[in-house]
Design an enzyme around this catalytic site. Sequence first.
Site, short mmCIF file in Angstrom:
data_model
loop_
_atom_site.label_atom_id
_atom_site.label_comp_id
_atom_site.label_asym_id
_atom_site.label_seq_id
_atom_site.Cartn_x
_atom_site.Cartn_y
_atom_site.Cartn_z
CB SER A 572 -1.07 0.06 1.16
OG SER A 572 -1.30 1.33 1.46
CE1 TYR A 585 -3.89 -1.24 5.61
CE2 TYR A 585 -3.79 0.77 4.17
CZ TYR A 585 -3.75 -0.52 4.12
OH TYR A 585 -3.88 -1.43 3.10
#
Length: 687
Positions: A572, A585
């Site tokens: 990501s 995250y």
Amino acid sequence: MKSGWVERDAQAIVDRYARQGIGPDLALRIYTSRLLGREPKLVLHGGGNTSVKTKLRDLLGEEVEVLCVKGSGGDLAAIEPSGLPAVRLDRLRKLRARAALSDEDMVRIQRENLLEPMAPNPSVETLLHAFLPHKFVDHTHSTAVLSLIDQPNGAALCAETYNGRMGLVPYVMPGFALAKLAAEIYESAPAVEGLILHKHGIFTFGETAEEAYARMIEMVTRAEERLARNRSAVFETAHVVPQAVAPLAVVAPILRGACSAKDERSEGAWRRLILDFRANPAILNFVNGAEVARYSQAGVVTPDHTIRTKNWPVLLRAPEDARMDSFKRSVQKAVLGFAERYKDYFTRNNARVGSIKRMLDPLPRVALLPGLGLFGLGRTKKDAKIAADIAESAIATITDAEAIGRFESISEADMFDMEYWSLEQAKLGSAEERPLAGQVAVITGAAGVIGTATARAFTAAGAEVALLDLDETAVQAKAKSIGGTAFAARCDVTDAPSVQAAFDQVVEAFGGVDIAVSNAGAAWQGRIGEVDEEVLRKSFELNFYGHQRVAQAAVKVMLAQGTGGCLLFNVSKQAVNPGLNFGPYGLPKAATLFLVRQYALDHGADGIRANAVNADRVRSGLLTEEMIATRSSARGLTEKDYMSGNLLGREVTAEDVAQAFLAQALALKTTADVTTVDGGNIAAALR
Ligand SMILES: [Zn+2]
């Protein structure tokens, strides 16, 4: 053997085909062909063939006498009219007068006389069917008949069992010469109901489909009855089988590694095989036998098995749990020994035929392990299963042969002529191999959009895929939608035993792991100055430790194989470009980015590559349609503009991410790479 003939079913198939304009001869030919094909004790994987002599109209509308005979490599169990190409019978019969006919000419003449120019090649045993006068001719490789005739005194056993009702044809390779010889033997005793082809199989014939089929069942039953009489006990168990046998998941990668060969076309590339494991009391009785080195190495039970299993299996030592290092060395030595023996066999026989053949790979297709069972090996899971099915059937045949005498195969020269016969090799097809053929890819989070797209992309590239996910029902459904040999299992990447259990299942299913796509993840949010520590820990458990557990389980298998491998991580863009309030995250993802580099560094020397994909803004479980609606309206953008808010102005899809993983899997000289799949985001561009 019980007959499968049911009058009502036979009539139903005649009625059904009549509606398609297909006559009763062909309809009943299909009916009994399927009955034969569905019985593995008669026919396995394209073995056996059937025919009917009838009249059909050619493309000009003229009625001609034809032989409808199974197409080469077709499957009797699922045969359709198109699988029984029609050949002009008078033209085939004319060939009988020839003294010799080359294989190439035989194939060309058969094709020249097809009624339908696009039909498959007729069976290699077409002329045998054509030269016999009977309307229906059935041919199988019945295991019971093979047990009876794969013997030094097979002819005598055959005479005793059939008492003149069956003719006996000495072993000759399929083709023109066998067809002529079989016809002569039939004509010398025209009252026979069929022919036994020594060390090959059985033909029965009749004026109706039912008669030919009933004779097949009766003659096979007679062989079964003979095998049940005067049996001696097989096999005395050897004393070398250890008490504690190592588990399958530990043994398989060692065997798989030993049966891989460096692919000379590119440094770092390997030619790998997929495994299919079998064990049951009959297999264990066979592999544990004191004389397994004799009867397992004696050759094939019927000649056409050689293209699937080669002529003999590799016989390994029992895997003793406490001594895996020495087991590994013994496996490598045994496989090298197998390859040497195969090369000698090839060289010797190739010289005999004028050095015109090119050697196939010298790796085994069946491995026997005392104490454990057997493995079929193949370039695909499908081929590995076929090899294992045939090996299992051969074990049944050899066991019965040894119970009434001593198993004996055809000569080495005959096996070579069959294995290297161009018409046999043609049965395997000549499809171009795909770039990931022979490789096993494991994908976590595979029920999600990116995971499923990745599994599909890897399947299309020829890999065997294992889909892992926390949601077992969902991931089973995804594997089913991919079809073929796609495998699915439950896996909770936050739980080390669950990861280990899932990898064990994958290894048991395919023999090992070559590519791991660590994709499972979930997003937590929170302002970092205020977020609860528990949230951060939960996210680390999944978004960092989850990747570490999966990578570690994969590396363990890869090291046992010794053929390198590839770790791929879904990292990501958060790892380099934090989003507001996305600390929980982004932080573990940043750690995972460094995990990728650590694997690349620590395991580069093992040939294990580690690469990452940084994707952004993909419609998925992490970015639901609802979130897209909220976020786009908060920014005053249309959904399309929000999703395409990048330098290129293009929406990124799960397929784009899957293709990036695939490219990394194929780039054998690339490790520690991060590929961005985000349409362009300068703030997330790596230095
Ligand atoms: Zn045959």
